[in-house]
Design a protein around this motif. Sequence first.
Motif, PDB file in Angstrom:
ATOM      1  N   GLU A   1       7.523 -37.519 -24.958  1.00 45.57           N
ATOM      2  CA  GLU A   1       6.298 -37.182 -24.236  1.00 45.57           C
ATOM      3  C   GLU A   1       5.751 -38.454 -23.609  1.00 45.57           C
ATOM      4  O   GLU A   1       5.869 -39.537 -24.185  1.00 45.57           O
ATOM      5  N   ILE A   2       5.135 -38.320 -22.445  1.00 42.08           N
ATOM      6  CA  ILE A   2       4.423 -39.433 -21.818  1.00 42.08           C
ATOM      7  C   ILE A   2       2.938 -39.083 -21.865  1.00 42.08           C
ATOM      8  O   ILE A   2       2.517 -38.059 -21.316  1.00 42.08           O
ATOM      9  N   VAL A   3       2.161 -39.933 -22.547  1.00 40.79           N
ATOM     10  CA  VAL A   3       0.749 -39.618 -22.770  1.00 40.79           C
ATOM     11  C   VAL A   3      -0.139 -40.742 -22.251  1.00 40.79           C
ATOM     12  O   VAL A   3       0.319 -41.866 -22.021  1.00 40.79           O
ATOM     13  N   ARG A   4      -1.387 -40.426 -22.092  1.00 40.35           N
ATOM     14  CA  ARG A   4      -2.359 -41.445 -21.686  1.00 40.35           C
ATOM     15  C   ARG A   4      -2.483 -42.471 -22.806  1.00 40.35           C
ATOM     16  O   ARG A   4      -2.683 -42.104 -23.975  1.00 40.35           O
ATOM     17  N   PRO A   5      -2.324 -43.760 -22.509  1.00 41.69           N
ATOM     18  CA  PRO A   5      -2.342 -44.777 -23.566  1.00 41.69           C
ATOM     19  C   PRO A   5      -3.573 -44.685 -24.454  1.00 41.69           C
ATOM     20  O   PRO A   5      -4.695 -44.490 -23.970  1.00 41.69           O
TER      21      PRO A   5
END
Length: 404
Positions: A252-256
């Motif tokens: 998954e790519i998430v908001r840091p």
Amino acid sequence: MGYYDELETRDPGQREDALAQALPQALSRARTAPALARLLRDVDPASVTDRAALARLPVIRKAELSEAQRKSPPFGGFTTRLAAEFDHVFQSPGPIYEPGRRDGDWWRLGRFLHASGVGRGDIVQNCFGYHLTPAGMMFESGARAVDAAVLPAGTGQTELQVRAAVDIGTTCYAGTPDFLKVILDRADEMGEVLSFTKAVVGGGALFPSLRALYADRGIVTRQCYATADLGNIAYESEALEGMIVDEGVIVEIVRPGTGDPVPEGEVGEVLVTTLNPDYPLVRFATGDLSAVMAGTSPCGRTNMRIKGWMGRADQTTKIKGMFVRPEQVAALVARHGDVSRARVIADRQGEMDVMTVQLETAGQGGDYAASVMEVLKMRGDVQLVAPGSLPNDGKVIEDRRHYE
């Protein structure tokens, strides 16, 4: 060369259906690990059958893992086996402890090596470290999976590396991207011609200029994105368009700093859920930045692609293939009573990573270089600067390298 298995070319719908079956089983198994049982105590595994449901679960961060290991060594309750039930126990800088097993291709590097054209008839000169850290064993396991022979070369000793490469006829280099250049340069100095035609690299950024330099010498270089905790996460294929996510993990790519997925194409932090039943990390935050690429790879592999490593979501930085963490910088400062602040700078000289350590101190006589080597696990140029002269920006690690 073909594909490693039929999983690589599945219809995306089939992959999501398989995920719906695998996730509840993986979470049920994960809840047999004490730490994960606590984190997932309010989660019904049967209800987590897609990515949207997965995205509602808590994020595990490296700091939490490290703290858990300090309280309950060596693995902090994140494994489903006792330490003595694993074949290997590794120590990475931090320290962080990781398990390993010989069964199968436990870290899943074989898929990457196969995509890089490595297989039976190849001899891999494995220049990843075998001492304490797992990278050497990770790549050896991958080579075993594709029936390649291995020279367990480890790091350093460049002249001996050249001698072995010539005498044995090693065909593939495995190691950090820039150490291959060190070996090639030394071979030139010795008047030797090496037989490398392939290079499989990780542990640092493969700069385009370095890839081109190797290509000019007839060496096809591919890189993977792997960690000691998670094994292989993504890898390059012959298409050289982004990195294809491994079939044994969910990315998954998430908001840091959050667990919220970002839209396709937006840069965010990489979270990984591994389906490894022995070490089932769930939504583990890597601290790395990347983005999802649209579409599928021209090579025919259909899994999600990411753009590769695009920097760090936190200040933890990989230099010469080793992570440097803010807590290590703090430990360095604490060693010397005359040092008030420190700043680690990662940069490049030619095609090599270099590290500079700036120390705010009025003193001159401390054995600072020895402390840097002991705490940060690598050599660096130590610069003593006047108290109050470092920027007041909160940074203890600065990465000046450019990746385009």
